[in-house]
Scaffold this motif. Structure first.
Motif, PDB file in Angstrom:
ATOM      1  N   ASN A 105     -56.915  30.899 -46.530  1.00  0.00           N
ATOM      2  CA  ASN A 105     -58.084  31.739 -46.732  1.00  0.00           C
ATOM      3  C   ASN A 105     -57.628  33.183 -46.676  1.00  0.00           C
ATOM      4  O   ASN A 105     -56.857  33.561 -45.785  1.00  0.00           O
ATOM      5  CB  ASN A 105     -59.117  31.444 -45.634  1.00  0.00           C
ATOM      6  N   GLU A 106     -58.116  34.000 -47.576  1.00  0.00           N
ATOM      7  CA  GLU A 106     -57.718  35.412 -47.597  1.00  0.00           C
ATOM      8  C   GLU A 106     -58.204  36.183 -46.371  1.00  0.00           C
ATOM      9  O   GLU A 106     -57.712  37.261 -46.081  1.00  0.00           O
ATOM     10  CB  GLU A 106     -58.222  36.085 -48.868  1.00  0.00           C
ATOM     11  N   ARG A 107     -59.157  35.622 -45.624  1.00  0.00           N
ATOM     12  CA  ARG A 107     -59.652  36.286 -44.417  1.00  0.00           C
ATOM     13  C   ARG A 107     -58.802  35.959 -43.188  1.00  0.00           C
ATOM     14  O   ARG A 107     -58.988  36.557 -42.125  1.00  0.00           O
ATOM     15  CB  ARG A 107     -61.103  35.890 -44.153  1.00  0.00           C
ATOM     16  N   ASN A 108     -57.887  34.999 -43.285  1.00  0.00           N
ATOM     17  CA  ASN A 108     -57.031  34.651 -42.152  1.00  0.00           C
ATOM     18  C   ASN A 108     -56.214  35.863 -41.727  1.00  0.00           C
ATOM     19  O   ASN A 108     -55.895  36.725 -42.545  1.00  0.00           O
ATOM     20  CB  ASN A 108     -56.082  33.509 -42.518  1.00  0.00           C
ATOM     21  N   VAL A 109     -55.885  35.895 -40.454  1.00  0.00           N
ATOM     22  CA  VAL A 109     -55.086  36.997 -39.926  1.00  0.00           C
ATOM     23  C   VAL A 109     -53.966  36.449 -39.048  1.00  0.00           C
ATOM     24  O   VAL A 109     -54.011  35.311 -38.586  1.00  0.00           O
ATOM     25  CB  VAL A 109     -55.947  37.997 -39.109  1.00  0.00           C
ATOM     26  N   VAL A 110     -52.977  37.286 -38.839  1.00  0.00           N
ATOM     27  CA  VAL A 110     -51.884  36.967 -37.924  1.00  0.00           C
ATOM     28  C   VAL A 110     -51.989  37.925 -36.748  1.00  0.00           C
ATOM     29  O   VAL A 110     -52.009  39.146 -36.931  1.00  0.00           O
ATOM     30  CB  VAL A 110     -50.507  37.104 -38.610  1.00  0.00           C
ATOM     31  N   ILE A 111     -52.104  37.345 -35.563  1.00  0.00           N
ATOM     32  CA  ILE A 111     -52.079  38.141 -34.341  1.00  0.00           C
ATOM     33  C   ILE A 111     -50.624  38.198 -33.897  1.00  0.00           C
ATOM     34  O   ILE A 111     -50.013  37.165 -33.616  1.00  0.00           O
ATOM     35  CB  ILE A 111     -52.952  37.510 -33.238  1.00  0.00           C
ATOM     36  N   VAL A 112     -50.071  39.399 -33.876  1.00  0.00           N
ATOM     37  CA  VAL A 112     -48.697  39.596 -33.411  1.00  0.00           C
ATOM     38  C   VAL A 112     -48.784  39.871 -31.919  1.00  0.00           C
ATOM     39  O   VAL A 112     -49.472  40.800 -31.486  1.00  0.00           O
ATOM     40  CB  VAL A 112     -48.010  40.750 -34.160  1.00  0.00           C
ATOM     41  N   ALA A 113     -48.105  39.026 -31.142  1.00  0.00           N
ATOM     42  CA  ALA A 113     -48.215  39.114 -29.689  1.00  0.00           C
ATOM     43  C   ALA A 113     -46.840  39.073 -29.036  1.00  0.00           C
ATOM     44  O   ALA A 113     -45.879  38.571 -29.634  1.00  0.00           O
ATOM     45  CB  ALA A 113     -49.080  37.966 -29.168  1.00  0.00           C
ATOM     46  N   ALA A 114     -46.779  39.569 -27.827  1.00  0.00           N
ATOM     47  CA  ALA A 114     -45.544  39.552 -27.048  1.00  0.00           C
ATOM     48  C   ALA A 114     -45.698  38.553 -25.921  1.00  0.00           C
ATOM     49  O   ALA A 114     -46.720  38.528 -25.232  1.00  0.00           O
ATOM     50  CB  ALA A 114     -45.256  40.936 -26.480  1.00  0.00           C
ATOM     51  N   VAL A 115     -44.674  37.728 -25.764  1.00  0.00           N
ATOM     52  CA  VAL A 115     -44.670  36.741 -24.690  1.00  0.00           C
ATOM     53  C   VAL A 115     -43.243  36.575 -24.187  1.00  0.00           C
ATOM     54  O   VAL A 115     -42.328  36.335 -24.972  1.00  0.00           O
ATOM     55  CB  VAL A 115     -45.281  35.392 -25.142  1.00  0.00           C
TER      56      VAL A 115
END
Length: 155
Positions: free
Chosen positions: A79-89
């Motif tokens: 879906n073009e509305r999908n997003v990627v959350i870039v996170a630090a762990v």
């Protein structure tokens, strides 16, 4: 006045809420580096289905996990509305594919309820608690447990 603000900061948490697998989740805002539009990733051979591949993020290669698939809720539909959350762990940077990002949620520490004991160690490890918002529940994700759940890039 500064003492009051400091005391309040010790009891207040800010979360970014998002949807994965049609369910509401959140991460503490301090774990999130940025939120990006979905772009195709480079697939790697022999990775689990919930590891979509890798993405070049300003010269750093980061793994991208489909959070819905990671939680056993099926793959996230394209879906073009999908997003990627870039996170630090744990000193590493990772990306989480989610359906949508909703809002910033500020809650008092006392509003975070314990995850019910449902006899699933995976659930107890990956969900730190529950927050009641209006008529629904938002799950607080334990990012370290999700990434270290034995399904890394080496499998």
């Amino acid at each position: 006045m500064a003492e009051t603000a400091e005391a309040l900061a010790d009891t207040q948490f800010e979360f970014i809420t998002f949807s994965a697998g049609g369910q509401s989740y959140c991460l503490e805002i301090t774990q999130i580096r940025e939120i990006r539009r979905w772009t195709p990733v480079t697939a790697l051979p022999h990775t689990p289905q919930d590891v979509l591949g890798v993405m070049n993020l300003r010269g750093a290669v980061i793994p991208i996990f489909d959070l819905s698939a990671r939680f056993g809720l099926g793959a996230t539909p394209a879906n073009e509305r999908n997003v990627v959350i870039v996170a630090a762990v744990d000193g590493a940077t990772i990306g989480l594919l989610v359906e949508t990002v909703s809002e910033i949620l500020s809650v008092d520490k006392s509003a975070i309820q314990e995850t019910p004991d449902i006899k699933s160690e995976a659930t107890r490890n990956s969900i730190l608690g529950m927050i009641s918002v209006d008529d629904s529940m938002v799950r607080v994700v334990n990012l370290g447990a999700v990434v270290d759940s034995g399904k890394g890039l080496s499998e």
